[in-house]
Design an enzyme around this catalytic site. Structure first.
Site: not given
Ligand SMILES: [Zn+2]
Length: 599
Positions: A387-388, A391, A394
């Site tokens: 998940h991190e 980010h 991105h």
């Molecule tokens: Zn998040």
């Protein structure tokens, strides 16, 4: 369990490398001083005014460039502080950086009003000039706000009123975080467990039903004791949204909240509609939960406990390899960025004394996209890592491909890349696991994630909109009214498999997000966008993954979020992405039921 490590005892290779921002604290001091010395430049620009497109370019670049240095100063101090919050040197560096931010913001606060002073046609003609192309979109957004900007005198009055208008939310936050405390929850052996906002959901996940019941009843009875006061703070918060929207000439408070990001109101209504049309899926899941837990009566304190008990251990090294392998559908280049992150110490891996809890991705323009973890050897942490990194990559792509002023991304799309990576990782693991129990565990996690992010946040969104429209039609928001609206929604969402009591009707009182003005729906839309995009990439060709990277990950905030997503392949103005997300949930539910039958 051993003692927690001290910060200085962490192995260097397990910590993040912040020297790529500033080589040393001394270099940080130099940068701090530079920003401080240059704050007065803002006054020079203000006095000079903007008479030409050259003036405009000069002032926009100056603000942007000083802003970049400042945010590097802030990020360095913030990360240093988080790695050991008890370190007083970094406490003080962070608070100095924060006050420098406030000074900067105040020095440059003249800029937007000054741009508004230029008439629309002139500003548009400047924006068309090639030298200003990097700012064209920012200027367009400013032009769009014009209709809602008031006279100087009124603007000043509104700014001063901000202090009063923020008060309901601040009062709630202080009450909820500082003044409110709960008795301990008690388990079936008579042992006490500390009950706080932070431990509540963990206690509800316990397999000990006595403990779950105790935590649930203790928490909501306490909120019940203060429900009239908390109804008043929430009512006051809604009043402030309604007042501001009216003062600025918006159709409604929702119109104002969504137009900040240029999101059409239909996006919100469609989300609620499609989810409502598919509530039978949540009801089916709730029925299944009742059956699997073997309960005569399923209550609201039985909703969080896992259905599959499985000790699924993963070390950090294993997780790293799974995350890299799992992202293979995005191609070699994406995987190389992950390797670069792992090899160049973007991640601060393990817990130590004083370290900030939880996990996040941070950084700013010109720095690495750092990740803070508090690693534990389990599957949840592996998903957090994926998940991190979603980010972080991105941010990495957007910062490399956009100018500083457009390298951030809006809240509406912020959780797309991260959720996308979780979907890819789940798909990879599912395909590579030969153990049915582990598969069941994974599916259960996905179903729970979906329930919490799409169904629950849409229920919140429905509640939030309902209380705003009640207020806008002149109805008072009393505790009774809020309980009634919330209780009815909760019943509608969870369905007939649940035996309800009155306590859950008070849940609105513990949710801080209701003070964030139409924020929560973005969790559900973001998840749905990610579900659609990950499906496209998983079933598609290299062209599809390139499109996701080029049109989404690299775009930052260079366009309105709805447009960026549309170009990447998902049109949030239609029902389709939400319907696809519902389909995804249904498929997971089918797989889950099938595996249970086979057991
Ligand atoms: Zn998040």
């Amino acid at each position: 369990m051993g003692e927690l490590l001290k910060r200085e005892d962490q192995r260097v290779e397990d910590t993040w490398d912040l020297t790529s921002i500033f080589e040393s604290d001394e270099k940080w001091e130099e940068a701090y001083k530079e920003v401080e010395d240059r704050l007065s430049e803002a006054d020079t620009f203000r006095e000079k005014g903007i008479q030409s497109s050259d003036d405009l370019l000069e002032v926009l670049e100056a603000e942007r460039d000083l802003g970049v240095t400042l945010s590097q100063v802030y990020v360095y101090s913030h990360l240093k502080h988080d790695q050991d919050t008890s370190n007083s040197k970094y406490q003080s560096m962070e608070s100095r950086a924060m006050s420098l931010y406030t000074k900067f913001a105040s020095a440059w606060s003249f800029l937007t009003p000054a741009l508004m002073q230029i008439d629309e046609e002139t500003l548009n003609s400047y924006a068309e000039e090639d030298k200003l192309k990097e700012f064209k979109f920012d200027l367009e957004k400013i032009n769009k706000q014009r209709a809602h900007v008031l006279s100087d005198k009124e603007e000043k009055l509104l700014a001063q009123a901000g202090l009063v208008l923020n008060n309901p939310g601040l009062t709630y936050a202080i009450f909820n975080n500082a003044d409110l405390s709960f008795d301990n929850a008690v388990d079936s052996d008579g042992n006490s467990h500390v009950l706080t906002q932070g431990t509540y959901i963990d206690l509800l996940k316990s397999s000990d039903r006595t403990l779950r019941k105790s935590a649930y009843e203790t928490l909501y009875k306490k909120y019940g004791e203060y429900e009239n006061t908390l109804a008043q703070t929430l009512s006051g918060e809604v009043d402030s949204h309604v007042f501001t929207a009216e003062a600025r000439g918006y159709k409604s408070s929702r119109d104002q909240a969504l137009s900040n990001n240029h999101i059409p109101e239909e996006v919100y209504d469609q989300l609620v509609d499609v989810v409502n049309d598919n509530l039978h899926l949540l009801h089916r899941y709730t029925e299944l939960r009742k059956e699997m837990l073997g309960l005569d009566e399923l209550t609201m304190y039985d909703i969080y406990t896992p259905l599959v008990d499985e000790d699924f251990k993963v070390t950090y090294e294993e997780a790293k390899n799974h995350v890299i392998e799992g992202m293979a559908p995005l191609g070699e280049e994406y995987q190389d960025i992950l390797r670069e992150g792992f090899n160049n110490r973007w991640v601060d891996i393990y817990e130590n004394k004083g370290k900030r809890s939880g996990a996040y991705s941070s950084g700013t323009y010109g720095t690495n996209p750092y990740i803070l973890m508090n690693w534990q050897d389990n599957v949840d942490n592996m998903f957090t890592l994926a998940h991190e990194f979603g980010h972080s990559v991105h941010s990495y792509y957007s910062r490399k491909n956009q100018t500083a002023n457009q390298s951030g991304y809006s809240i509406f799309v912020a959780e797309v890349a991260s959720t996308f990576n979780e979907a890819l990782l789940a798909d990879y693991l599912y395909k590579n696991l030969d153990d049915d129990k582990k598969k069941l565990y994974l599916l259960n996690e996905q179903l729970e994630g979906f329930r919490g992010t799409v169904f629950r946040q849409t229920m919140f969104a429905e509640f939030e909109h309902k209380i705003h429209t009640l207020k806008e039609s002149g109805e008072p928001l009393t505790a009774d009214k809020l309980n009634e609206v919330y209780g009815d929604l909760n019943k509608k969402y969870y369905g007939d498999a649940v035996s309800y009591d009155d306590l859950i009707s008070k849940e609105w009182a513990r949710i801080p997000h209701f003070y964030m003005n139409y924020y929560v729906y973005q969790y559900a839309t973001g998840y749905s966008a990610a579900a659609t995009l990950s499906e496209i990439v998983l079933n598609g060709t290299k062209e599809d993954s390139d499109r996701y990277i080029n049109e989404f990950l690299k775009k930052g905030s260079s366009n309105y979020p709805i447009e960026i997503l549309k170009n990447a392949g998902v049109d949030m103005t239609t029902r389709e992405p939400i319907e696809k997300a519902m389909k995804f949930f249904e498929e997971k539910l089918d797989q889950f039921e099938q595996l249970i039958k086979n057991k």
